[in-house]
Design a protein around this motif. Sequence first.
Motif, PDB file in Angstrom:
ATOM      1  N   GLN A 137      -3.396  15.862   3.728  1.00  0.00           N
ATOM      2  CA  GLN A 137      -2.546  14.771   3.260  1.00  0.00           C
ATOM      3  C   GLN A 137      -3.343  13.473   3.202  1.00  0.00           C
ATOM      4  O   GLN A 137      -3.980  13.078   4.166  1.00  0.00           O
ATOM      5  CB  GLN A 137      -1.354  14.573   4.186  1.00  0.00           C
ATOM      6  CG  GLN A 137      -0.372  15.716   4.176  1.00  0.00           C
ATOM      7  CD  GLN A 137       0.741  15.476   5.180  1.00  0.00           C
ATOM      8  OE1 GLN A 137       0.660  14.586   6.008  1.00  0.00           O
ATOM      9  NE2 GLN A 137       1.776  16.299   5.104  1.00  0.00           N
ATOM     10  N   LEU A 138      -3.315  12.838   2.056  1.00  0.00           N
ATOM     11  CA  LEU A 138      -3.958  11.537   1.909  1.00  0.00           C
ATOM     12  C   LEU A 138      -2.893  10.464   1.975  1.00  0.00           C
ATOM     13  O   LEU A 138      -1.827  10.610   1.398  1.00  0.00           O
ATOM     14  CB  LEU A 138      -4.687  11.448   0.568  1.00  0.00           C
ATOM     15  CG  LEU A 138      -5.920  12.319   0.418  1.00  0.00           C
ATOM     16  CD1 LEU A 138      -6.463  12.200  -0.992  1.00  0.00           C
ATOM     17  CD2 LEU A 138      -6.982  11.934   1.419  1.00  0.00           C
ATOM     18  N   THR A 139      -3.203   9.410   2.666  1.00  0.00           N
ATOM     19  CA  THR A 139      -2.263   8.297   2.727  1.00  0.00           C
ATOM     20  C   THR A 139      -2.636   7.281   1.665  1.00  0.00           C
ATOM     21  O   THR A 139      -3.728   7.314   1.094  1.00  0.00           O
ATOM     22  CB  THR A 139      -2.289   7.637   4.115  1.00  0.00           C
ATOM     23  OG1 THR A 139      -3.600   7.116   4.322  1.00  0.00           O
ATOM     24  CG2 THR A 139      -1.936   8.622   5.214  1.00  0.00           C
ATOM     25  N   LEU A 140      -1.714   6.392   1.414  1.00  0.00           N
ATOM     26  CA  LEU A 140      -1.953   5.333   0.439  1.00  0.00           C
ATOM     27  C   LEU A 140      -3.121   4.460   0.880  1.00  0.00           C
ATOM     28  O   LEU A 140      -3.930   4.022   0.065  1.00  0.00           O
ATOM     29  CB  LEU A 140      -0.682   4.496   0.280  1.00  0.00           C
ATOM     30  CG  LEU A 140      -0.701   3.423  -0.772  1.00  0.00           C
ATOM     31  CD1 LEU A 140      -0.930   4.035  -2.150  1.00  0.00           C
ATOM     32  CD2 LEU A 140       0.588   2.654  -0.769  1.00  0.00           C
ATOM     33  N   LYS A 141      -3.228   4.255   2.164  1.00  0.00           N
ATOM     34  CA  LYS A 141      -4.311   3.436   2.710  1.00  0.00           C
ATOM     35  C   LYS A 141      -5.678   4.065   2.401  1.00  0.00           C
ATOM     36  O   LYS A 141      -6.636   3.364   2.118  1.00  0.00           O
ATOM     37  CB  LYS A 141      -4.124   3.292   4.216  1.00  0.00           C
ATOM     38  CG  LYS A 141      -5.124   2.402   4.885  1.00  0.00           C
ATOM     39  CD  LYS A 141      -4.844   2.299   6.363  1.00  0.00           C
ATOM     40  CE  LYS A 141      -5.874   1.458   7.065  1.00  0.00           C
ATOM     41  NZ  LYS A 141      -5.645   1.391   8.500  1.00  0.00           N
ATOM     42  N   ASP A 142      -5.740   5.388   2.444  1.00  0.00           N
ATOM     43  CA  ASP A 142      -6.997   6.074   2.173  1.00  0.00           C
ATOM     44  C   ASP A 142      -7.411   5.970   0.712  1.00  0.00           C
ATOM     45  O   ASP A 142      -8.597   5.916   0.402  1.00  0.00           O
ATOM     46  CB  ASP A 142      -6.884   7.555   2.554  1.00  0.00           C
ATOM     47  CG  ASP A 142      -6.666   7.744   4.043  1.00  0.00           C
ATOM     48  OD1 ASP A 142      -7.073   6.862   4.822  1.00  0.00           O
ATOM     49  OD2 ASP A 142      -6.070   8.773   4.413  1.00  0.00           O
ATOM     50  N   THR A 143      -6.446   5.945  -0.190  1.00  0.00           N
ATOM     51  CA  THR A 143      -6.774   5.975  -1.611  1.00  0.00           C
ATOM     52  C   THR A 143      -7.021   4.587  -2.210  1.00  0.00           C
ATOM     53  O   THR A 143      -7.643   4.484  -3.255  1.00  0.00           O
ATOM     54  CB  THR A 143      -5.647   6.665  -2.403  1.00  0.00           C
ATOM     55  OG1 THR A 143      -4.425   5.979  -2.197  1.00  0.00           O
ATOM     56  CG2 THR A 143      -5.504   8.115  -1.979  1.00  0.00           C
ATOM     57  N   LEU A 144      -6.554   3.532  -1.582  1.00  0.00           N
ATOM     58  CA  LEU A 144      -6.725   2.179  -2.118  1.00  0.00           C
ATOM     59  C   LEU A 144      -8.056   1.570  -1.687  1.00  0.00           C
ATOM     60  O   LEU A 144      -8.582   1.874  -0.622  1.00  0.00           O
ATOM     61  CB  LEU A 144      -5.595   1.268  -1.642  1.00  0.00           C
ATOM     62  CG  LEU A 144      -4.215   1.547  -2.207  1.00  0.00           C
ATOM     63  CD1 LEU A 144      -3.213   0.623  -1.561  1.00  0.00           C
ATOM     64  CD2 LEU A 144      -4.188   1.382  -3.707  1.00  0.00           C
ATOM     65  N   ASN A 145      -8.538   0.686  -2.514  1.00  0.00           N
ATOM     66  CA  ASN A 145      -9.723  -0.088  -2.138  1.00  0.00           C
ATOM     67  C   ASN A 145      -9.343  -1.059  -1.029  1.00  0.00           C
ATOM     68  O   ASN A 145      -8.189  -1.455  -0.888  1.00  0.00           O
ATOM     69  CB  ASN A 145     -10.238  -0.895  -3.327  1.00  0.00           C
ATOM     70  CG  ASN A 145     -10.869  -0.016  -4.376  1.00  0.00           C
ATOM     71  OD1 ASN A 145     -11.288   1.097  -4.089  1.00  0.00           O
ATOM     72  ND2 ASN A 145     -10.939  -0.518  -5.591  1.00  0.00           N
ATOM     73  N   ALA A 146     -10.326  -1.484  -0.290  1.00  0.00           N
ATOM     74  CA  ALA A 146     -10.071  -2.425   0.803  1.00  0.00           C
ATOM     75  C   ALA A 146      -9.539  -3.746   0.265  1.00  0.00           C
ATOM     76  O   ALA A 146      -8.659  -4.366   0.868  1.00  0.00           O
ATOM     77  CB  ALA A 146     -11.337  -2.641   1.609  1.00  0.00           C
ATOM     78  N   GLY A 147     -10.045  -4.169  -0.881  1.00  0.00           N
ATOM     79  CA  GLY A 147      -9.607  -5.439  -1.473  1.00  0.00           C
ATOM     80  C   GLY A 147      -8.155  -5.400  -1.880  1.00  0.00           C
ATOM     81  O   GLY A 147      -7.398  -6.347  -1.651  1.00  0.00           O
ATOM     82  N   VAL A 148      -7.744  -4.293  -2.486  1.00  0.00           N
ATOM     83  CA  VAL A 148      -6.356  -4.146  -2.922  1.00  0.00           C
ATOM     84  C   VAL A 148      -5.436  -4.090  -1.710  1.00  0.00           C
ATOM     85  O   VAL A 148      -4.363  -4.694  -1.699  1.00  0.00           O
ATOM     86  CB  VAL A 148      -6.192  -2.879  -3.799  1.00  0.00           C
ATOM     87  CG1 VAL A 148      -4.733  -2.646  -4.139  1.00  0.00           C
ATOM     88  CG2 VAL A 148      -7.035  -2.980  -5.048  1.00  0.00           C
ATOM     89  N   LEU A 149      -5.877  -3.408  -0.675  1.00  0.00           N
ATOM     90  CA  LEU A 149      -5.083  -3.306   0.552  1.00  0.00           C
ATOM     91  C   LEU A 149      -4.899  -4.686   1.182  1.00  0.00           C
ATOM     92  O   LEU A 149      -3.798  -5.043   1.610  1.00  0.00           O
ATOM     93  CB  LEU A 149      -5.755  -2.350   1.530  1.00  0.00           C
ATOM     94  CG  LEU A 149      -4.985  -2.018   2.796  1.00  0.00           C
ATOM     95  CD1 LEU A 149      -3.660  -1.349   2.462  1.00  0.00           C
ATOM     96  CD2 LEU A 149      -5.813  -1.123   3.698  1.00  0.00           C
ATOM     97  N   GLU A 150      -5.952  -5.480   1.197  1.00  0.00           N
ATOM     98  CA  GLU A 150      -5.862  -6.836   1.745  1.00  0.00           C
ATOM     99  C   GLU A 150      -4.917  -7.704   0.915  1.00  0.00           C
ATOM    100  O   GLU A 150      -4.145  -8.493   1.463  1.00  0.00           O
ATOM    101  CB  GLU A 150      -7.247  -7.483   1.814  1.00  0.00           C
ATOM    102  CG  GLU A 150      -8.127  -6.913   2.890  1.00  0.00           C
ATOM    103  CD  GLU A 150      -7.565  -7.111   4.280  1.00  0.00           C
ATOM    104  OE1 GLU A 150      -7.035  -8.200   4.570  1.00  0.00           O
ATOM    105  OE2 GLU A 150      -7.644  -6.158   5.080  1.00  0.00           O
ATOM    106  N   GLN A 151      -4.969  -7.557  -0.400  1.00  0.00           N
ATOM    107  CA  GLN A 151      -4.067  -8.315  -1.267  1.00  0.00           C
ATOM    108  C   GLN A 151      -2.615  -7.956  -0.983  1.00  0.00           C
ATOM    109  O   GLN A 151      -1.747  -8.827  -0.933  1.00  0.00           O
ATOM    110  CB  GLN A 151      -4.384  -8.044  -2.740  1.00  0.00           C
ATOM    111  CG  GLN A 151      -5.647  -8.681  -3.224  1.00  0.00           C
ATOM    112  CD  GLN A 151      -5.958  -8.312  -4.666  1.00  0.00           C
ATOM    113  OE1 GLN A 151      -5.335  -7.439  -5.248  1.00  0.00           O
ATOM    114  NE2 GLN A 151      -6.948  -8.984  -5.234  1.00  0.00           N
TER     115      GLN A 151
END
Length: 84
Positions: free
Chosen positions: A19-33
């Motif tokens: 299982q992949l989480t959304l956090k794993d698939t997003l870039n760090a920059g997008v997650l910070e935004q």
Amino acid sequence: MKKRKQSKVNEKPQEKQDQLTLKDTLNAGVLEQLKEKQKKLKAEEEEKQAAAEQKKREERRQRERNKSFEELLNESSMDWKKFK
């Protein structure tokens, strides 16, 4: 019976790995935004609540200020007949 239990136990860790989480698939920059946007929206909601509460307090104060003497007398808990 024991073989069945062991096979089920072994499947659970594999499922978690697959299982992949959304956090794993997003870039760090997008997650910070997204985190910044969440903080900003939460702060705006708190400001709206504070403004609404302040407005209610002001309306109550104005209503109390504009009451007639009769309304104030009727709301009083004192027994005015004792003082006559």
